[in-house]
Enzyme design. Structure first.
Site, mmCIF file in Angstrom:
data_model
loop_
_atom_site.group_PDB
_atom_site.id
_atom_site.type_symbol
_atom_site.label_atom_id
_atom_site.label_comp_id
_atom_site.label_asym_id
_atom_site.label_seq_id
_atom_site.Cartn_x
_atom_site.Cartn_y
_atom_site.Cartn_z
ATOM 1 N N ASP A 34 37.267 38.862 27.421
ATOM 2 C CA ASP A 34 37.430 38.818 28.777
ATOM 3 C C ASP A 34 37.545 40.280 29.293
ATOM 4 O O ASP A 34 36.897 40.319 30.314
ATOM 5 C CB ASP A 34 38.750 37.900 28.727
ATOM 6 C CG ASP A 34 38.653 36.519 28.566
ATOM 7 O OD1 ASP A 34 37.804 35.857 27.942
ATOM 8 O OD2 ASP A 34 39.723 35.767 28.687
ATOM 9 N N PHE A 37 34.119 41.494 29.934
ATOM 10 C CA PHE A 37 33.340 40.914 31.107
ATOM 11 C C PHE A 37 33.807 41.197 32.293
ATOM 12 O O PHE A 37 33.243 41.647 33.126
ATOM 13 C CB PHE A 37 33.591 39.366 30.654
ATOM 14 C CG PHE A 37 33.114 38.399 31.822
ATOM 15 C CD1 PHE A 37 31.911 37.741 31.433
ATOM 16 C CD2 PHE A 37 33.617 38.091 32.767
ATOM 17 C CE1 PHE A 37 31.201 36.925 32.263
ATOM 18 C CE2 PHE A 37 33.068 37.369 33.699
ATOM 19 C CZ PHE A 37 31.711 36.962 33.421
ATOM 20 N N ASP A 38 35.078 41.254 32.362
ATOM 21 C CA ASP A 38 36.013 41.611 33.588
ATOM 22 C C ASP A 38 35.541 43.214 34.187
ATOM 23 O O ASP A 38 35.251 43.481 35.038
ATOM 24 C CB ASP A 38 37.391 41.552 33.500
ATOM 25 C CG ASP A 38 37.822 40.250 33.607
ATOM 26 O OD1 ASP A 38 37.053 39.085 34.133
ATOM 27 O OD2 ASP A 38 38.967 39.961 33.087
ATOM 28 N N LEU A 89 39.453 33.638 41.087
ATOM 29 C CA LEU A 89 40.679 34.599 41.682
ATOM 30 C C LEU A 89 39.900 36.099 41.424
ATOM 31 O O LEU A 89 39.665 36.276 40.410
ATOM 32 C CB LEU A 89 41.873 34.326 41.104
ATOM 33 C CG LEU A 89 42.701 33.150 41.269
ATOM 34 C CD1 LEU A 89 43.879 33.063 40.228
ATOM 35 C CD2 LEU A 89 42.926 33.160 42.668
ATOM 36 N N GLU A 119 53.186 33.337 39.709
ATOM 37 C CA GLU A 119 53.087 32.157 38.749
ATOM 38 C C GLU A 119 52.242 32.591 37.477
ATOM 39 O O GLU A 119 51.809 33.689 37.456
ATOM 40 C CB GLU A 119 52.106 31.171 39.123
ATOM 41 C CG GLU A 119 52.641 30.332 40.480
ATOM 42 C CD GLU A 119 51.834 29.388 41.267
ATOM 43 O OE1 GLU A 119 50.792 29.231 40.521
ATOM 44 O OE2 GLU A 119 52.005 28.913 42.167
ATOM 45 N N ASP A 123 45.879 29.754 30.604
ATOM 46 C CA ASP A 123 44.582 30.087 30.019
ATOM 47 C C ASP A 123 43.971 28.866 29.534
ATOM 48 O O ASP A 123 43.927 28.509 28.227
ATOM 49 C CB ASP A 123 44.539 31.145 28.928
ATOM 50 C CG ASP A 123 43.221 31.725 28.568
ATOM 51 O OD1 ASP A 123 42.229 31.345 29.322
ATOM 52 O OD2 ASP A 123 43.309 32.495 27.649
ATOM 53 N N ARG A 142 35.577 22.251 37.292
ATOM 54 C CA ARG A 142 35.211 23.146 38.370
ATOM 55 C C ARG A 142 33.752 23.261 38.460
ATOM 56 O O ARG A 142 33.004 23.420 39.790
ATOM 57 C CB ARG A 142 35.540 24.603 38.061
ATOM 58 C CG ARG A 142 35.390 25.473 39.155
ATOM 59 C CD ARG A 142 35.841 26.755 39.270
ATOM 60 N NE ARG A 142 35.400 27.767 38.255
ATOM 61 C CZ ARG A 142 36.071 28.991 37.878
ATOM 62 N NH1 ARG A 142 36.870 29.322 38.639
ATOM 63 N NH2 ARG A 142 35.279 29.500 37.196
ATOM 64 N N GLU A 179 45.084 23.065 35.866
ATOM 65 C CA GLU A 179 44.656 23.534 34.333
ATOM 66 C C GLU A 179 44.713 22.565 33.137
ATOM 67 O O GLU A 179 45.930 22.004 33.085
ATOM 68 C CB GLU A 179 45.116 25.039 33.942
ATOM 69 C CG GLU A 179 44.421 25.904 33.205
ATOM 70 C CD GLU A 179 43.418 26.666 34.086
ATOM 71 O OE1 GLU A 179 43.330 26.311 35.157
ATOM 72 O OE2 GLU A 179 42.624 27.551 33.268
ATOM 73 N N TYR A 231 48.732 23.635 40.051
ATOM 74 C CA TYR A 231 49.384 24.742 40.630
ATOM 75 C C TYR A 231 48.836 24.944 41.981
ATOM 76 O O TYR A 231 48.972 26.111 42.569
ATOM 77 C CB TYR A 231 49.165 26.040 39.827
ATOM 78 C CG TYR A 231 47.709 26.167 39.111
ATOM 79 C CD1 TYR A 231 46.654 26.230 40.010
ATOM 80 C CD2 TYR A 231 47.442 26.015 37.854
ATOM 81 C CE1 TYR A 231 45.300 26.487 39.451
ATOM 82 C CE2 TYR A 231 46.380 26.281 37.341
ATOM 83 C CZ TYR A 231 45.270 26.439 37.933
ATOM 84 O OH TYR A 231 43.950 26.464 37.400
ATOM 85 N N LYS A 294 50.495 34.798 44.610
ATOM 86 C CA LYS A 294 49.932 34.206 46.082
ATOM 87 C C LYS A 294 50.875 34.268 47.294
ATOM 88 O O LYS A 294 51.923 34.326 47.115
ATOM 89 C CB LYS A 294 50.066 32.595 45.602
ATOM 90 C CG LYS A 294 49.125 32.076 44.556
ATOM 91 C CD LYS A 294 49.126 30.345 44.208
ATOM 92 C CE LYS A 294 48.276 30.391 42.969
ATOM 93 N NZ LYS A 294 48.520 28.814 42.542
ATOM 94 N N LYS A 318 45.877 40.570 34.929
ATOM 95 C CA LYS A 318 45.540 39.951 33.550
ATOM 96 C C LYS A 318 46.217 40.923 32.554
ATOM 97 O O LYS A 318 46.224 41.893 32.793
ATOM 98 C CB LYS A 318 44.033 39.685 33.443
ATOM 99 C CG LYS A 318 43.595 38.721 34.249
ATOM 100 C CD LYS A 318 42.359 38.502 34.134
ATOM 101 C CE LYS A 318 41.636 37.762 32.771
ATOM 102 N NZ LYS A 318 40.193 37.488 32.957
ATOM 103 N N CYS A 412 19.665 31.347 -0.203
ATOM 104 C CA CYS A 412 21.288 31.188 -0.429
ATOM 105 C C CYS A 412 21.670 32.191 -1.307
ATOM 106 O O CYS A 412 21.122 32.642 -2.388
ATOM 107 C CB CYS A 412 21.433 29.833 -0.890
ATOM 108 S SG CYS A 412 23.080 29.824 -1.674
ATOM 109 N N CYS A 436 23.388 23.899 -5.987
ATOM 110 C CA CYS A 436 23.826 25.457 -5.737
ATOM 111 C C CYS A 436 25.433 25.311 -6.396
ATOM 112 O O CYS A 436 26.233 24.478 -5.643
ATOM 113 C CB CYS A 436 23.896 25.398 -4.166
ATOM 114 S SG CYS A 436 24.543 26.872 -3.562
#
Ligand code: IVH
Length: 681
Positions: A34, A37-38, A89, A119, A123, A142, A179, A231, A294, A318, A412, A436
């Site tokens: 994350d 990504f952010d 957000l 709040e 996740d 969403r 969520e 929420y 908020k 975060k 294999c 195997c």
């Protein structure tokens, strides 16, 4: 950076972010952390601000990630438009930026008296619920923010989502958002089950929650132990002065709203809340990844408005996932009992969240290719959802000159058979199921394991018996003689006796565990129980059609199909015949797996949803000596009521004066203690 370079980098970032967003929201298997990504999103935002001519409308900076299943996927959910767009957000990892957010708000709302509502940032996966005339009418994911997948039937299976509102004052038609989460306990249970049936485990509770919410089979959803927390009520949907008032009202209507929020007056109070929860969240039974701040007054929220992607009246701070950087020493390719080949990286040991991590799974060949891992690379290891360590990326700046690109084997690693990969399978398989050695040994080990036949022997013993040519299938174990065992290296008389008596004891193992021990693909512990309980014996299962199996709660098409395939194979019929000759149980017997007789003589009717599936609840009752009955009558001892119990049953109980017991009191009754189970929200 010149114009051309900026253009190149913007296009590159857009492609990488879009691809990872698809993996995150659609496949529930992200390949980037994350945090990375952010950070990439932030870089793209900055570049687009500097070079606005390259900022296109389809940029991930302007669109929320989409969870809509692609049209070619067989998962057909109906799709509906959201009444109000479902936005994301703005997020940050820096308290400095939270301060900037507060400063901007104070400037825009100069002279106004306002508060912040802080709040937890849950996740999971977002959901929008629409209640009409007090009844749950529709639940949408969403989706792409404008259109969402209709998952109403699945959401109805979630224990703490009320079907009908209580109290008064709810608008006739309104939306409330929140969520869907999978608490750690349910996540661990699900992954243990998936590992037992050699299905790829979910990387973290978030992926497990969104994967579960998109299941085709609602009864399977009921078994996943999902939870919901709400929420946000879009302000146009209701008329309250503040966000906090709206949530309080929602709570009064019986909706699940977290009580962990707090009103703060200034940045100091916000920081206090953030710091408190950065530690305290570790004790919560579900995953959180930050704090949402908020503006509390709805009037001021409206005044601040929205950007294309997120509200200006809220920001997410975060928490950094705990991760470490460590070198990859080598990569092993492990063949499991189903033949799936899993790449596993051996790491220079490193401490993360209190445990030493030495190995981390790389899942499959695609994942290795995607992160472009090389032996010698330093990699980021994260404890996603705090459970299974995973490699989320490579630190390219530390790549040594002599790093070696690993090659996924074509054959294999154990038996040399050419590996195969079926359509829509991310994993490569060794096709030589019965030749195997790893697969043969894997099946025997599974048969012996604690949750299966519980026979005292480990990997080394199985390898020894296999190498000596004594055992090829579980039934061979029961042909072993003391002489054969004593002739093996390191075996004394005592060890042989212990092993044989452990084998003899396994003849008492109840049928449901025997069924699990057979190692039928996709049949974990719980599925084995469902099938065993429903059909009663192995012959009935072997003769059942796929449709009949799929009609059993908890059993879907895929499981029905793999079970049918198993019984079509003559080798399996012979194996079952041999095991049966040895006295292994192939049918349910009176008194199987009784744990206590606390409920002896009681006739219990269950109604509504519980934290476990209804089938598991029934089995729990039976294991404690009780009997299930489907309808309330004068003979009923009590009604065990979960959430959303049938109104008819309740009415009848009241009429007949029959006691109604909720899940917490029931569990307390079983444990013989007078405790009430903690509720999550
Ligand atoms: S408010 C208009 N509050 O975080 C935005 N979102 O990264 C309304 N989330 O899509 C969202 N906890 O799925 C809000 N306490 C919370 C939240 C929360 C988790 C999720 C939500 C949102 C995502 C944005």
């Amino acid at each position: 950076m010149d114009r051309l370079e900026a253009y190149g980098r913007i296009e590159e970032l857009k492609a990488v972010l879009k691809e990872n967003s698809r993996r995150y929201y659609v496949e529930n298997a992200p390949t980037m952390s994350d945090y990375d990504f952010d950070m990439k999103m932030k870089e793209l935002e900055e570049l687009e601000a500097e070079w606005p001519e390259f900022a296109t409308a389809d940029s991930p900076t302007r669109k929320v990630g989409s969870d809509l299943s692609s049209s070619d996927a067989r998962k057909g959910f109906l799709q509906y438009s959201h009444r109000y767009p479902m936005l994301s957000l703005g997020n940050t990892y820096s308290l400095g930026e939270v301060e900037e957010f507060a400063a901007r708000a104070e400037k825009s709302l100069e002279g106004k008296n306002f508060t912040y509502c802080c709040e937890l940032k849950f996740d999971g996966t977002s959901i929008s619920l629409n209640y009409v005339h007090g009844h749950l009418f529709r639940a949408l994911t969403r989706g792409d923010g404008t259109v969402g997948d209709d998952v109403t039937e699945n959401v109805r299976m979630i224990g703490n989502v009320p079907e009908t509102l209580k109290g008064e004052g709810w608008p006739d038609d309104f939306e409330i958002r929140g969520e869907i989460l999978m608490p750690f306990e349910a996540f661990d249970r699900l992954n243990a089950e998936r590992e037992a049936s050699e299905e790829a485990p979910f990387a973290n509770p978030r992926n497990a929650a969104s994967g579960s919410l998109k299941l085709q089979d609602s009864s399977e959803v009921a078994h996943r132990g999902l939870w919901c927390t709400l929420y946000h009520i879009p302000s146009r949907s209701v008329s309250f002065a503040t966000h906090d008032d709206a949530l309080k009202a929602a709570q009064g209507w019986g909706l699940p709203v977290s009580d962990k929020r707090k009103l703060c007056r200034n940045i100091a109070e916000i920081e206090e809340y953030v710091n408190y929860w950065d530690t305290a969240r570790k004790a919560l039974p579900y995953a959180t990844d930050g704090i949402v701040i908020k503006i509390n007054e709805l009037e001021y929220q409206t005044a601040l408005g929205y950007t294309a992607k997120s509200p200006r009246w809220a920001v997410a701070y975060k928490f950094q996932a705990e991760r470490a950087l460590t070198p990859v020493l080598s990569i092993d390719y492990q063949v499991g009992r189903t033949g799936a080949v899993t790449p596993v990286a051996n790491l220079e040991p490193v401490f993360i969240s209190g445990t030493m991590v030495k190995r981390a799974t790389l899942n499959n060949a695609d994942q290795m290719e995607l992160i472009d891992i090389r032996i010698g690379d330093s990699v980021y290891v994260e404890k996603g959802g705090e459970i299974i360590p995973k490699i989320t990326g490579v630190e390219l700046s530390l790549r040594p000159g002599d790093s070696v690109k690993p090659e996924f084997p074509r054959v294999c690693p154990d038996c040399g058979a050419l590996l195969v990969r079926e359509e829509e399978e991310a994993r490569w398989f060794c096709p030589d199921t019965y030749g195997c050695p790893m697969q043969i040994k894997g099946r025997i080990l599974h048969f012996l394991s604690r949750k299966a036949m519980d026979i005292e022997a480990g990997e080394a013993t199985v390898a020894q018996l296999f190498n000596a040519g004594l055992v090829r299938t579980p039934a061979d174990l029961y042909d072993l003689t003391p002489e054969q065992l004593i002739s093996l290296d390191g075996w004394q008389k005592k060890a042989a006796e212990n092993f044989l008596s452990s084998l003899a004891a396994s003849k008492e193992v109840p049928f449901e565990r025997v069924l699990f021990a057979l190692g039928i693909r996709h049949i974990g512990e719980t599925k084995a129980k469902s099938l065993a309980r429903h059909f009663g014996n192995i012959d009935a299962i072997a003769m059942a059609t796929e449709e009949e199996m799929a009609s059993v709660p908890d059993i879907g098409q895929v499981i029905a199909h793999s079970t049918a395939l198993y019984f079509e194979d003559a080798r399996h019929a012979i194996e079952i015949h041999r095991l049966r000759e040895h006295g292994i149980k192939f049918s349910i017997e009176e008194g199987d797996s009784t744990e206590s007789d606390i409920l002896k003589g009681q006739i219990i009717v269950i109604s509504g949803n519980f934290s476990i599936s209804r089938d598991e609840m029934k089995s729990l009752i039976e294991r404690h000596g009780g009997k299930n009955s489907s309808s309330v009558s004068g003979k009923t001892s009590f009604l065990l009521a979960g959430s959303k119990p049938g109104p008819e049953k309740i009415r009848k109980c009241n009429q007949l004066g029959i006691r109604i017991v909720d899940e917490a009191s029931f569990l307390a009754m079983l444990s013989g203690k007078d405790v009430v189970k903690d509720t999550l929200f």
